[in-house]
Enzyme design. Structure first.
Site, PDB file in Angstrom:
ATOM      1  N   GLY A  14       0.842  -1.189   0.000  1.00 27.96           N
ATOM      2  CA  GLY A  14       0.000   0.000   0.000  1.00 27.96           C
ATOM      3  C   GLY A  14       0.871   1.229   0.000  1.00 27.96           C
ATOM      4  N   ASP A 235      -9.886  -1.037  -6.493  1.00 26.92           N
ATOM      5  CA  ASP A 235      -8.664  -0.570  -7.154  1.00 26.92           C
ATOM      6  C   ASP A 235      -8.724  -0.725  -8.673  1.00 26.92           C
ATOM      7  OD1 ASP A 235      -8.411  -3.356  -7.078  1.00 26.92           O
ATOM      8  OD2 ASP A 235      -6.618  -3.354  -5.825  1.00 26.92           O
ATOM      9  N   GLN A 303       4.729 -13.347  -7.859  1.00 24.73           N
ATOM     10  CA  GLN A 303       4.915 -12.866  -6.487  1.00 24.73           C
ATOM     11  C   GLN A 303       5.155 -14.030  -5.537  1.00 24.73           C
ATOM     12  OE1 GLN A 303       1.322 -10.661  -5.848  1.00 24.73           O
ATOM     13  NE2 GLN A 303       1.964  -8.907  -7.084  1.00 24.73           N
ATOM     14  N   GLY A 402       1.389  -2.232 -12.294  1.00 20.93           N
ATOM     15  CA  GLY A 402       2.767  -2.696 -12.122  1.00 20.93           C
ATOM     16  C   GLY A 402       3.275  -3.536 -13.264  1.00 20.93           C
TER      17      GLY A 402
END
Length: 491
Positions: A14, A235, A303, A402
């Site tokens: 965040g 988001d 990730q 990203g």
């Protein structure tokens, strides 16, 4: 006032980002960044919601120290997860994370009570095991009955800052409880859950003024005077607002982060049988729009590989190592349920490759290449579906978030889909959040001007398609791989 702060919280991190507009150019400055992630307790997965609130306070205190005495503030986070409040307005329990396995089998159980076709006709939301509908069905009934209010995660953070209760529409729509026709919570689905409409706050549109942060918080923590503006709190909804529009070119977007959300922005939902069969969703957007899109597993895969490898390599280093590996050697169906939250992502990928008779990726670079190749092929498959369902020929694919920084993935995607890929801006979610604030503050006229300003303020990189050797054979192999995994899932 020309200080606008976006609180943008994703599943892995965040940040608080300051936006200022000067001479038609929008500038960003990161004020505070923090990590995020769910933890496991007694076999269940939870978010630390108090930690997230405290990090917002830390970031605002930093803003005050930096000389920002007043600002507007908007919040966006991920979707589907909720917070229960008791009669005194206190949180009743820890907040379940959507990857928790308590919903295993629940979608099928609910399907025996109300058909998936009925649910889709009502809501237009794709069937995903972690939708709030299934989370709430799996929740302890006595606890739900005792809840005075049910808020989504960003709604709760606004509540902690201001005392104002809302259910913001872009996030609320992901619950699979809002009726497209009535534009409110569906009574049949609430009855199924033994919930009442009054347990949910009024539906609130992006751009609504929510008042100021409470004086107690300002005084106790030395914060700026913050006027809270309701952002598009999902988001992805904010990310889509931050996508620069391509004039005279038909485009689709991918909001690329933990998830890859591939879709188009429409002024009407598409909730027919074909859209349901393809499992596309109609999430509500800002300013009367709908996000017609497909959820793809996304960068969660890499990730997890990085995390399990001990974080030895940065994402950029993993992409560099992947680029040195043989392409399309090993592939996985990214959206298969086995990759949602396996005990060990690396071993799950390796098992999937072994089971399908492919070479097993051993090194971090080979694992990353497997993921990036598979994502690019997934994008092609779902882009073709999107064109068929909307009747639109997509000329250009815009990747924001990203994933726009991953040059290998962007070029692979352009090569596989055979169309130009435009990458950037990477900060589209924060930009969309800020755009709503600036429109409300009168700094921008509307979302069209906001997107024009975003397009001229930030670098967008073009990737043109390059030939892929034996592409036809690769696509046949990809289709066979999907068919084999789908057959195994049905067994």
């Amino acid at each position: 006032m020309n200080n606008h702060i976006a609180v943008d919280i994703g599943a892995s991190s965040g940040r608080l980002v300051l936006g200022t507009l000067d001479g038609g150019i929008l500038s960003l400055e990161e004020i505070h960044r923090f990590s995020n992630g769910f933890t496991e307790q007694d076999g269940s997965c939870f978010w630390d919601i108090d930690y997230l609130f405290n990090e917002i306070i830390k970031g605002l205190h930093k803003a005050k120290i930096a000389g920002i005495s007043e600002c507007t503030l908007g919040i966006d986070t991920w979707a589907v997860d909720y917070v229960l409040l008791d009669a005194e307005g206190k949180r009743m329990r820890e907040v379940y994370a959507y990857r928790d396995r308590r919903t295993d089998g629940v979608m099928e159980e609910v399907g025996r009570l109300i058909s998936p076709e009925q649910v889709y006709a009502k809501t237009g939301i794709q069937q995903l095991t972690f939708n709030s509908l299934y989370q709430l069905y799996a929740h302890n009934r006595e606890e739900l009955a005792a809840a005075k209010q049910i808020l989504m995660v960003p709604d709760y953070l606004y509540y902690r800052l201001s005392g104002r209760l809302i259910n913001e529409v872009t996030n609320a729509s992901t619950m699979q409880l809002l009726n497209l026709a009535t534009r409110d919570f569906d009574t049949d689905l609430l009855d199924l859950l033994n919930l009442k409409r009054e347990q949910f706050a009024p539906l609130t549109e992006p751009g609504e003024d929510l008042g100021f942060i409470t004086p107690e918080l300002v005084e106790t923590h030395d914060l700026p005077e913050c006027r809270l503006i309701c952002a598009a709190t999902h988001d992805t909804a904010s990310a889509v607002l931050g996508v620069p529009v391509q004039k005279d070119r038909s485009s689709a977007y991918i909001s690329s982060g933990t998830w890859s959300l591939l879709g188009v922005e429409l002024d009407h939902p598409v909730n027919d049988s074909k859209a349901m069969a393809a499992n596309y969703t109609n999430e509500w957007g800002a300013y009367g729009t709908y996000r017609f899109l497909k959820n793809i597993m996304g960068l969660w895969l890499i990730q997890e590989v990085r995390r399990l490898d001990g974080g030895r390599y940065s994402f950029a280093e993993l992409a560099e190592q992947a680029g040195a590996c043989e392409g399309f050697r090993s592939l996985i169906p990214c959206n298969h349920p086995r990759f949602l939250n396996p005990d060990n992502m690396i071993e799950e990928i390796r098992r999937a490759c072994a089971e399908s008779g492919q070479p097993v990726p051993e090194s971090p670079g080979a694992l990353a290449r497997c993921i990036f190749d598979s994502l690019a092929l997934s994008y092609r498959s779902y882009l073709a579906e999107l064109e068929e369902l909307t009747g639109r020929k997509i000329e250009v694919l815009q990747i924001v978030g990203g994933g726009a920084n991953n040059e290998l993935l962007c070029q692979l995607t352009a090569n596989i889909i055979g169309r130009e890929v435009l990458a950037g801006p990477t900060e589209s979610t924060a930009l969309g959040n800020l755009a709503v604030q600036m429109i409300k503050a009168g700094r921008m006229a509307d979302i069209h001007e906001a997107r024009r300003i975003i397009g001229t303020s930030f670098a967008i990189k073009s990737y043109l398609p390059q030939a892929v050797p034996e592409l036809d054979q690769l696509l046949v192999r990809w289709d066979k791989l999907h068919a084999a995994f789908n057959a195994d899932e049905r067994k």
